[in-house]
Scaffold this motif. Structure first.
Motif, PDB file in Angstrom:
ATOM      1  N   LYS A  79      34.507  42.080  40.392  1.00 46.65           N
ATOM      2  CA  LYS A  79      34.006  41.406  41.593  1.00 46.65           C
ATOM      3  C   LYS A  79      32.742  40.610  41.312  1.00 46.65           C
ATOM      4  N   TYR A  80      31.898  41.081  40.403  1.00 44.13           N
ATOM      5  CA  TYR A  80      30.669  40.355  40.074  1.00 44.13           C
ATOM      6  C   TYR A  80      30.954  39.152  39.175  1.00 44.13           C
ATOM      7  N   LEU A  83      32.197  36.563  41.507  1.00 40.23           N
ATOM      8  CA  LEU A  83      31.134  36.049  42.368  1.00 40.23           C
ATOM      9  C   LEU A  83      30.336  34.955  41.676  1.00 40.23           C
ATOM     10  N   CYS A  87      30.125  31.204  43.226  1.00 36.86           N
ATOM     11  CA  CYS A  87      28.856  30.605  43.664  1.00 36.86           C
ATOM     12  C   CYS A  87      28.568  29.313  42.907  1.00 36.86           C
ATOM     13  N   LEU A 110      35.006  36.215  50.357  1.00 32.74           N
ATOM     14  CA  LEU A 110      34.035  37.284  50.600  1.00 32.74           C
ATOM     15  C   LEU A 110      34.638  38.433  51.400  1.00 32.74           C
ATOM     16  N   GLY A 113      35.042  41.861  50.036  1.00 27.53           N
ATOM     17  CA  GLY A 113      33.955  42.840  50.041  1.00 27.53           C
ATOM     18  C   GLY A 113      34.242  43.998  50.970  1.00 27.53           C
ATOM     19  N   TYR A 121      27.667  45.624  47.067  1.00 24.54           N
ATOM     20  CA  TYR A 121      28.336  44.395  46.643  1.00 24.54           C
ATOM     21  C   TYR A 121      28.512  43.437  47.818  1.00 24.54           C
ATOM     22  N   THR A 122      28.882  43.959  48.960  1.00 27.51           N
ATOM     23  CA  THR A 122      29.098  43.117  50.139  1.00 27.51           C
ATOM     24  C   THR A 122      27.823  42.376  50.506  1.00 27.51           C
ATOM     25  N   SER A 125      27.003  39.804  47.639  1.00 28.25           N
ATOM     26  CA  SER A 125      27.901  38.645  47.613  1.00 28.25           C
ATOM     27  C   SER A 125      27.661  37.727  48.808  1.00 28.25           C
ATOM     28  N   CYS A 126      27.448  38.290  49.982  1.00 32.38           N
ATOM     29  CA  CYS A 126      27.202  37.449  51.160  1.00 32.38           C
ATOM     30  C   CYS A 126      25.882  36.704  51.041  1.00 32.38           C
ATOM     31  N   TYR A 129      26.265  33.971  48.378  1.00 29.54           N
ATOM     32  CA  TYR A 129      27.064  32.860  48.898  1.00 29.54           C
ATOM     33  C   TYR A 129      26.243  32.011  49.870  1.00 29.54           C
TER      34      TYR A 129
END
Length: 186
Positions: A79-80, A83, A87, A110, A113, A121-122, A125-126, A129
């Motif tokens: 997930k990272y 991301l 981005c 997203l 997440g 992570y959520t 990531s938010c 973004y």
């Protein structure tokens, strides 16, 4: 040094299924970006150099994600990795295109997440973004780049929609009490 907790078998299964879903979502996201780039070039709206550069970055990001996924389908790092690519490419797309979708297109990914049930992570990531989109739009406006007839207020509404999407995703992940929930029943 902090210890990572061991995942239960159900959580490992959820992680594998979520990673699978996210790989499909990112593949669809990058396919959409490639169609956008091809269309922009064929219509003469963007140069071959810009479209080619973004296209190569998208392919590299997707290939790296698939390699991480295929090496370990239950990777917590996938997930990272995704991301970072999202981005970087999202920033360029938001800067290069004046349409509202350019800012919002990356937001749908997203939603994954929520499926990870990973509050950290959520939030990361938010925020990443939103910072990416705000910085791209701010640079576009301050540099006098073609804004497609939009002014600061138009972009403020688009960014507020992206912020609202991020807030909803964060709140959903934060207040979700159903940890055993899965969208992917065997």
């Amino acid at each position: 040094v902090g210890q990572c907790r061991k995942l239960s078998p159900a959580e490992v299964e959820q992680l594998k299924r979520t990673n699978n879903f996210m790989m499909l979502a990112y593949t669809a996201y990058y396919a959409y970006i490639m169609v956008l780039l091809l269309t922009s070039f064929l219509r003469g709206e963007r140069s071959l150099g810009l479209c080619g550069m973004i296209g190569v970055m998208a392919v590299i990001s997707l290939v790296v994600s698939w390699i991480v996924y295929l090496v370990n389908k239950k990777s917590t790092r996938l997930k990272y990795v995704q991301l970072v690519g999202q981005c970087l490419i999202g920033w360029i797309i938001a800067f290069a295109y004046s349409q509202d979708f350019a800012v919002l297109i990356g937001g749908f990914v997203l939603i994954g997440g929520i499926l990870y049930f990973d509050k950290k992570y959520t939030v990361i990531s938010c925020i990443a973004y939103l910072v990416t989109m705000v910085s791209a739009v701010a640079l576009k406006i301050s540099s006098g780049e073609n804004t497609g007839g939009k002014d600061v207020i138009d972009f403020a509404f688009v960014l507020s929609a992206a912020t609202l999407l991020g807030a909803i995703i964060i709140l959903t992940a934060k207040y979700s009490k159903i940890r055993s929930f899965t969208l992917f029943k065997p």
